[in-house]
Design an enzyme around this catalytic site. Structure first.
Site, PDB file in Angstrom:
ATOM      1  N   ASP A   8       0.036   7.101   6.831  1.00 14.99           N
ATOM      2  CA  ASP A   8       0.900   6.320   6.363  1.00 14.99           C
ATOM      3  C   ASP A   8       1.569   6.728   5.273  1.00 14.99           C
ATOM      4  OD1 ASP A   8       2.601   4.042   6.655  1.00 14.99           O
ATOM      5  OD2 ASP A   8       1.165   3.059   4.837  1.00 14.99           O
ATOM      6  N   ASP A  10       4.280   4.612   2.731  1.00 11.95           N
ATOM      7  CA  ASP A  10       4.116   3.623   1.449  1.00 11.95           C
ATOM      8  C   ASP A  10       2.864   3.089   1.406  1.00 11.95           C
ATOM      9  OD1 ASP A  10       7.139   3.683   1.117  1.00 11.95           O
ATOM     10  OD2 ASP A  10       7.289   2.566   3.063  1.00 11.95           O
ATOM     11  N   ARG A  48      12.080  -3.244   8.377  1.00 10.25           N
ATOM     12  CA  ARG A  48      12.802  -3.926   7.595  1.00 10.25           C
ATOM     13  C   ARG A  48      13.322  -5.317   8.061  1.00 10.25           C
ATOM     14  NH1 ARG A  48      17.757  -0.219   6.139  1.00 10.25           N
ATOM     15  NH2 ARG A  48      16.010   1.183   5.768  1.00 10.25           N
ATOM     16  N   ASN A 117      13.540   5.470   5.201  1.00 12.32           N
ATOM     17  CA  ASN A 117      13.552   6.242   3.958  1.00 12.32           C
ATOM     18  C   ASN A 117      12.604   7.107   3.930  1.00 12.32           C
ATOM     19  OD1 ASN A 117      16.068   4.576   2.998  1.00 12.32           O
ATOM     20  ND2 ASN A 117      14.499   3.089   2.984  1.00 12.32           N
ATOM     21  N   ASP A 169      -2.574   1.444   4.924  1.00 11.43           N
ATOM     22  CA  ASP A 169      -2.854   0.160   3.862  1.00 11.43           C
ATOM     23  C   ASP A 169      -2.297  -1.006   4.572  1.00 11.43           C
ATOM     24  OD1 ASP A 169      -0.016   0.834   3.878  1.00 11.43           O
ATOM     25  OD2 ASP A 169       0.121  -0.357   1.969  1.00 11.43           O
TER      26      ASP A 169
HETATM   27  P1  B16 Z   1      12.519   1.061   5.150  1.00 12.51           P
HETATM   28  P2  B16 Z   1       4.918   2.492   5.727  1.00 12.51           P
HETATM   29  C1  B16 Z   1       6.785   0.585   5.753  1.00 12.51           C
HETATM   30  O1  B16 Z   1       6.518   1.983   5.350  1.00 12.51           O
HETATM   31  C2  B16 Z   1       6.634  -0.395   4.396  1.00 12.51           C
HETATM   32  O2  B16 Z   1       5.203  -0.517   4.348  1.00 12.51           O
HETATM   33  C3  B16 Z   1       7.391  -1.836   4.854  1.00 12.51           C
HETATM   34  O3  B16 Z   1       7.021  -2.643   3.635  1.00 12.51           O
HETATM   35  C4  B16 Z   1       8.586  -1.430   5.280  1.00 12.51           C
HETATM   36  O4  B16 Z   1       9.486  -2.700   5.456  1.00 12.51           O
HETATM   37  C5  B16 Z   1       8.937  -0.400   6.430  1.00 12.51           C
HETATM   38  O5  B16 Z   1       8.301   0.838   6.010  1.00 12.51           O
HETATM   39  C6  B16 Z   1      10.339  -0.179   6.362  1.00 12.51           C
HETATM   40  O6  B16 Z   1      10.876   0.385   5.313  1.00 12.51           O
HETATM   41  O7  B16 Z   1      13.124  -0.507   4.683  1.00 12.51           O
HETATM   42  O8  B16 Z   1      12.475   1.913   4.122  1.00 12.51           O
HETATM   43  O9  B16 Z   1      13.045   1.393   6.419  1.00 12.51           O
HETATM   44  O10 B16 Z   1       3.780   1.698   5.151  1.00 12.51           O
HETATM   45  O11 B16 Z   1       4.781   2.377   7.288  1.00 12.51           O
HETATM   46  O12 B16 Z   1       5.017   3.833   5.374  1.00 12.51           O
HETATM   47 MG    MG Z   2       2.035   1.444   4.354  1.00 16.03          MG
END
Ligand code: B16
Ligand code: MG
Length: 214
Positions: A8, A10, A48, A117, A169
């Site tokens: 993963d 984030d 999101r 992102n 996480d």
């Molecule tokens: P974005 P991961 C996830 O990333 C985040 O944990 C989560 O909090 C977020 O809403 C989601 O990505 C979407 O992200 O708004 O940047 O498209 O933990 O799967 O790496």
């Molecule tokens: Mg994560």
């Protein structure tokens, strides 16, 4: 035998989970609705739009009173402003070392992130070229806890799910990994991830030998 490790992003490789929290908090304060770290934990790994829906559900506001696209765009612009601060220093403990040791023995490595992102972030922290496969929120219809992202990543890696281990996480990510038939390692605590088979504080607690022993 483990032939691929799926990370993963984030909250596992990079500390952008804190920026997600701060950006949602900013939006919630603007809307005058409650939001705290406990609720934020439920948003880890969730897309999101689904994150926004969870926040609004907890405030009992009527979805129909809000333009959801406008609100997710706002949150993303706050988040992207915060990303300007990102650098190689934002990489979490043990990430670089584990990535290099897996590469040295030719175990395949991938990122599977719900974030749209993700590729920008990996470029900013200079890890983009390290992975065999990067799957992100732009590639999937259903975000974690749906197993789609992990099954797609396994297909792209050409490694069957039973030979993959996911490092996550998020509760949603652990659930998605289980549904996809992969082993999982949770990054956090027994309280934050009660359903993970194995828990580690961060990637510095995971050695190559540990991965090979799974
Ligand atoms: P974005 P991961 C996830 O990333 C985040 O944990 C989560 O909090 C977020 O809403 C989601 O990505 C979407 O992200 O708004 O940047 O498209 O933990 O799967 O790496
Ligand atoms: Mg994560």
């Amino acid at each position: 035998m483990i032939k691929a490790v799926i990370f993963d992003l984030d909250g596992v490789i990079v500390s952008t989970d804190e920026y997600h929290y701060l950006a949602w908090k900013y939006l919630a304060d603007e809307l005058g609705i409650p939001f705290d770290r406990e609720l934020n934990h439920k948003l880890r790994g969730v897309s999101r739009l689904d994150s926004l829906k969870i926040i609004l559900q907890h405030s009992n506001v009527d979805f129909a009173d809000h333009d959801l696209d406008e609100l997710t765009d706002k949150k993303n612009s706050y988040y992207k402003n915060m990303l300007q601060e990102l650098s190689a220093r934002s990489i979490l403990p043990g990430a670089k070392e584990l990535i290099e040791s897996l590469r040295s023995v030719k175990i395949k490595i991938a990122v599977a992130s719900s974030s749209k992102n993700a590729k920008t972030i990996l470029s900013m922290i200079k890890l983009f070229d390290k992975f065999d496969v990067i799957t992100d929120g732009n590639d999937i219809e259903n975000s974690k806890p749906d197993p789609e992202i992990f099954l797609l990543t396994s297909k792209r890696l050409n490694v069957p799910p039973e030979d993959c281990v996911v490092i996550e996480d998020a509760e949603a990510g652990i659930e998605a990994a289980k549904k996809s038939g992969m082993k999982q390692i949770g990054i956090g605590t027994n309280e934050s991830l009660p359903n993970a088979d194995i828990i580690k504080k961060d990637l510095s607690e995971i050695s190559l030998n540990f991965i090979l022993s799974l």
